[in-house]
Design a protein around this motif. Structure first.
Motif, PDB file in Angstrom:
ATOM      1  N   UNK A 104     -18.681  -2.196  -3.675  1.00 60.47           N
ATOM      2  CA  UNK A 104     -19.811  -2.473  -2.790  1.00 60.47           C
ATOM      3  C   UNK A 104     -19.601  -3.714  -1.932  1.00 60.47           C
ATOM      4  N   UNK A 105     -18.866  -4.695  -2.447  1.00 58.65           N
ATOM      5  CA  UNK A 105     -18.597  -5.928  -1.714  1.00 58.65           C
ATOM      6  C   UNK A 105     -17.120  -5.941  -1.352  1.00 58.65           C
ATOM      7  N   UNK A 106     -16.813  -5.828  -0.059  1.00 59.94           N
ATOM      8  CA  UNK A 106     -15.428  -5.750   0.373  1.00 59.94           C
ATOM      9  C   UNK A 106     -14.612  -6.992   0.086  1.00 59.94           C
ATOM     10  N   UNK A 107     -15.254  -8.110  -0.255  1.00 60.62           N
ATOM     11  CA  UNK A 107     -14.519  -9.347  -0.504  1.00 60.62           C
ATOM     12  C   UNK A 107     -14.073  -9.485  -1.954  1.00 60.62           C
ATOM     13  N   UNK A 108     -14.601  -8.692  -2.857  1.00 60.94           N
ATOM     14  CA  UNK A 108     -14.248  -8.814  -4.265  1.00 60.94           C
ATOM     15  C   UNK A 108     -12.756  -8.599  -4.485  1.00 60.94           C
ATOM     16  N   UNK A 109     -12.186  -9.414  -5.360  1.00 62.27           N
ATOM     17  CA  UNK A 109     -10.770  -9.258  -5.660  1.00 62.27           C
ATOM     18  C   UNK A 109     -10.489  -7.917  -6.329  1.00 62.27           C
ATOM     19  N   UNK A 110     -11.444  -7.395  -7.112  1.00 58.73           N
ATOM     20  CA  UNK A 110     -11.202  -6.090  -7.749  1.00 58.73           C
ATOM     21  C   UNK A 110     -10.992  -5.011  -6.694  1.00 58.73           C
ATOM     22  N   UNK A 111     -11.645  -5.167  -5.530  1.00 56.89           N
ATOM     23  CA  UNK A 111     -11.434  -4.210  -4.456  1.00 56.89           C
ATOM     24  C   UNK A 111     -10.026  -4.306  -3.894  1.00 56.89           C
ATOM     25  N   UNK A 112      -9.507  -5.526  -3.778  1.00 51.97           N
ATOM     26  CA  UNK A 112      -8.142  -5.703  -3.292  1.00 51.97           C
ATOM     27  C   UNK A 112      -7.120  -5.173  -4.300  1.00 51.97           C
ATOM     28  N   UNK A 113      -7.378  -5.387  -5.579  1.00 48.80           N
ATOM     29  CA  UNK A 113      -6.461  -4.875  -6.592  1.00 48.80           C
ATOM     30  C   UNK A 113      -6.463  -3.350  -6.585  1.00 48.80           C
ATOM     31  N   UNK A 114      -7.650  -2.748  -6.498  1.00 51.25           N
ATOM     32  CA  UNK A 114      -7.743  -1.286  -6.429  1.00 51.25           C
ATOM     33  C   UNK A 114      -6.979  -0.763  -5.220  1.00 51.25           C
ATOM     34  N   UNK A 115      -7.162  -1.413  -4.076  1.00 55.44           N
ATOM     35  CA  UNK A 115      -6.451  -1.001  -2.863  1.00 55.44           C
ATOM     36  C   UNK A 115      -4.946  -1.161  -3.018  1.00 55.44           C
ATOM     37  N   UNK A 116      -4.509  -2.237  -3.703  1.00 54.87           N
ATOM     38  CA  UNK A 116      -3.085  -2.459  -3.915  1.00 54.87           C
ATOM     39  C   UNK A 116      -2.477  -1.370  -4.789  1.00 54.87           C
ATOM     40  N   UNK A 117      -3.223  -0.939  -5.796  1.00 55.76           N
ATOM     41  CA  UNK A 117      -2.754   0.155  -6.657  1.00 55.76           C
ATOM     42  C   UNK A 117      -2.575   1.424  -5.848  1.00 55.76           C
ATOM     43  N   UNK A 118      -3.577   1.772  -5.057  1.00 54.83           N
ATOM     44  CA  UNK A 118      -3.512   2.994  -4.255  1.00 54.83           C
ATOM     45  C   UNK A 118      -2.379   2.914  -3.228  1.00 54.83           C
ATOM     46  N   UNK A 119      -2.253   1.756  -2.594  1.00 54.29           N
ATOM     47  CA  UNK A 119      -1.194   1.587  -1.603  1.00 54.29           C
ATOM     48  C   UNK A 119       0.179   1.762  -2.241  1.00 54.29           C
ATOM     49  N   UNK A 120       0.352   1.214  -3.439  1.00 51.74           N
ATOM     50  CA  UNK A 120       1.628   1.346  -4.148  1.00 51.74           C
ATOM     51  C   UNK A 120       1.972   2.817  -4.382  1.00 51.74           C
ATOM     52  N   UNK A 121       1.028   3.563  -4.924  1.00 49.30           N
ATOM     53  CA  UNK A 121       1.316   4.970  -5.224  1.00 49.30           C
ATOM     54  C   UNK A 121       1.452   5.812  -3.957  1.00 49.30           C
ATOM     55  N   UNK A 122       0.682   5.484  -2.937  1.00 50.20           N
ATOM     56  CA  UNK A 122       0.830   6.208  -1.664  1.00 50.20           C
ATOM     57  C   UNK A 122       2.238   6.024  -1.101  1.00 50.20           C
ATOM     58  N   UNK A 123       2.715   4.782  -1.100  1.00 51.81           N
ATOM     59  CA  UNK A 123       4.038   4.508  -0.547  1.00 51.81           C
ATOM     60  C   UNK A 123       5.141   5.068  -1.442  1.00 51.81           C
ATOM     61  N   UNK A 124       4.906   5.068  -2.730  1.00 52.50           N
ATOM     62  CA  UNK A 124       5.915   5.634  -3.629  1.00 52.50           C
ATOM     63  C   UNK A 124       6.037   7.138  -3.429  1.00 52.50           C
ATOM     64  N   UNK A 125       4.903   7.788  -3.230  1.00 55.60           N
ATOM     65  CA  UNK A 125       4.902   9.237  -2.999  1.00 55.60           C
ATOM     66  C   UNK A 125       5.696   9.575  -1.735  1.00 55.60           C
ATOM     67  N   UNK A 126       5.491   8.770  -0.681  1.00 55.48           N
ATOM     68  CA  UNK A 126       6.220   8.998   0.563  1.00 55.48           C
ATOM     69  C   UNK A 126       7.714   8.745   0.392  1.00 55.48           C
ATOM     70  N   UNK A 127       8.061   7.739  -0.404  1.00 47.20           N
ATOM     71  CA  UNK A 127       9.474   7.454  -0.651  1.00 47.20           C
ATOM     72  C   UNK A 127      10.145   8.621  -1.374  1.00 47.20           C
ATOM     73  N   UNK A 128       9.456   9.179  -2.343  1.00 44.08           N
ATOM     74  CA  UNK A 128      10.003  10.329  -3.070  1.00 44.08           C
ATOM     75  C   UNK A 128      10.169  11.514  -2.130  1.00 44.08           C
ATOM     76  N   UNK A 129       9.175  11.734  -1.276  1.00 39.41           N
ATOM     77  CA  UNK A 129       9.250  12.853  -0.328  1.00 39.41           C
ATOM     78  C   UNK A 129      10.419  12.691   0.639  1.00 39.41           C
TER      79      UNK A 129
END
Length: 439
Positions: A267-292
């Motif tokens: 709900x609050x875009x400034x929360x660090x938990x939001x950045x960590x969640x985004x970092x997790x998703x970004x990691x897996x998104x980029x890993x998926x593309x690397x595998x492809x």
């Protein structure tokens, strides 16, 4: 700032090594790893039980962490310096706003002159008056915060104090990732410019900030933008990176900005938990593309593995509500990573088919079948869920259940993805105990 919890995923993601392959996908993947690592370090900089938990995860991955704190009653930057054998860089993370004194620092919005090649010169120049705005100027509170960081002392006095300028200047092969969230990110930017002014090679230094406000005026940005390798991560909905430009004026961001879009559960875009969640998703998104793209990903090193014989790992089954559908793919990949880290002799299912026939055909002794579900906690405000992971271990030879266990975490100051990942700690310990009984 709300309290947050960094997750068991650290030990999973941080086990992966740099990869080789095609330049574009390879660089994107490695950057995604670096962004996750620095988000983790930013969280570890905070004090209290939360910071201790995060530090434990990092130390389990082999990082040696030195914490620098202010003496009783003093304010100023608190930070950590981390190093790991075989890794050619240091991590340094500066704490963000976590007490009333830090809030007072944030509110000192007038600008001071920024110049000098050492701390004494910087302090003298900051006290000068009537400096025109054509000269580099920075936020007074942020500058005082960084200046006071020079008096920080080791939390564990038995260790040897480290000086980043000396470490980098004495070993030109070493690099430094300097990071922080919010106030910590602003301080990291200022500390980076001080290191450059002290003569550190710009190629040894990379600044990565999360939700950080602007630090200085246009002249400051113009002076350091060409040489400071600054990456600013900004979550959609986070107002802090633009607050000084809007409310005060005369401030300017610089560096490369990366925009992330956190899930609706943040709900609050400034929360660090939001950045960590985004970092997790970004990691897996980029890993998926690397595998492809055909890039060979590294094999994680052994880390407290369990060896009960060959194990068949079924794909995670979902009983999540529609609101959490987007989380499931990341949950599935994270869980597979954890199992693969823990079990050296495993076969991973590539479909949702029944486990019995493929597990037997692969010569597996055991099969692990898991599912995830979520239940709204009605008495709580906002969208608070209890995320539950159920794990069943089957004996493949008999088809009978060997053990079943349930692990759950509520999303208090966590995203659903983070809450799911946090259950891994209990799950891995349970597996180790169960398989030990079969020997």
């Amino acid at each position: 700032m709300k309290r947050f919890l960094l997750l068991g995923l650290i030990t999973c993601l941080l086990a992966y090594l740099p990869i080789t392959g095609y330049a574009g996908a390879k660089e994107d993947y490695e950057e995604a790893y670096t962004l996750y690592l620095t988000a983790a370090a930013s969280a570890a900089a905070y004090s209290g039980r939360i910071g201790e938990l995060v530090n434990r995860y990092l130390e389990q991955d082999g990082w040696q962490i030195d914490h620098y704190v202010q003496s009783q009653g003093h304010t100023g930057a608190r930070y950590l310096i981390a190093q790991k054998e075989g890794v050619p860089y240091y991590l340094a993370a500066i704490v963000g706003t976590e007490n009333d004194r830090d809030i007072k620092t944030d509110l000192k919005c007038d600008k001071v002159y920024f110049a000098g090649s050492n701390e004494e010169e910087c302090a003298v120049n900051a006290s000068k008056k009537d400096i025109p705005d054509t000269e580099p100027k920075v936020h007074k509170g942020f500058n005082q915060f960084v200046q006071a960081g020079l008096t920080a002392v080791l939390r564990n006095p038995r260790q040897v104090s480290l000086s980043l300028p000396d470490l980098l200047l004495s070993d030109p092969t070493r690099k430094l990732y300097l990071t922080g969230h919010s106030l910590g990110g602003a301080a990291a930017t200022l500390a980076g410019t001080r290191l450059l002014s002290a003569g550190v090679n710009p190629e040894q230094l990379k600044i990565i900030t999360f939700g950080a406000p602007a630090v200085g005026n246009a002249a400051f940005a113009a002076k350091f933008d060409p040489n400071l390798h600054l990456v600013r991560i900004v979550n959609s909905g986070d107002v802090v990176p633009g607050v000084l430009q809007t409310l005060v004026g005369g401030y300017q961001q610089f560096g490369r900005e990366i925009k992330w879009y956190p899930p609706d559960t943040v709900e609050d875009g400034h929360q660090l938990i939001g950045y960590i969640d985004s970092a997790i998703r970004n990691y897996y998104d980029k890993r998926r593309l690397a595998i492809a793209d055909g890039i060979q990903l590294p094999i994680p090193p052994a880390n407290k593995q369990i060896n009960p014989g060959r194990v068949y790992i079924a794909q995670l089954d979902s009983n999540l509500p529609a609101a959490l559908t987007e989380d499931f793919l990341y949950m599935q990949e994270a869980l597979q990573d954890e199992y693969q880290q823990a079990l050296p002799d495993h076969v991973t299912a590539d479909t949702q088919a029944d486990w019995r026939e493929p597990a037997s055909a692969a010569g597996c002794r055991w099969a692990i079948v898991s599912d995830v579900s979520a239940m709204r906690i009605k008495q709580e405000e906002n969208n608070t869920y209890r995320i539950t992971l159920t794990q069943t271990v089957y004996d493949v030879t008999t088809g009978t259940v060997a053990t079943t266990a349930t692990f759950s975490t509520a999303t208090y100051n966590l995203t659903p993805l983070e809450a799911f990942i946090h259950t891994f700690k209990g799950m891995k310990a349970h597996l180790a105990d169960q398989f030990a009984k079969t020997k």
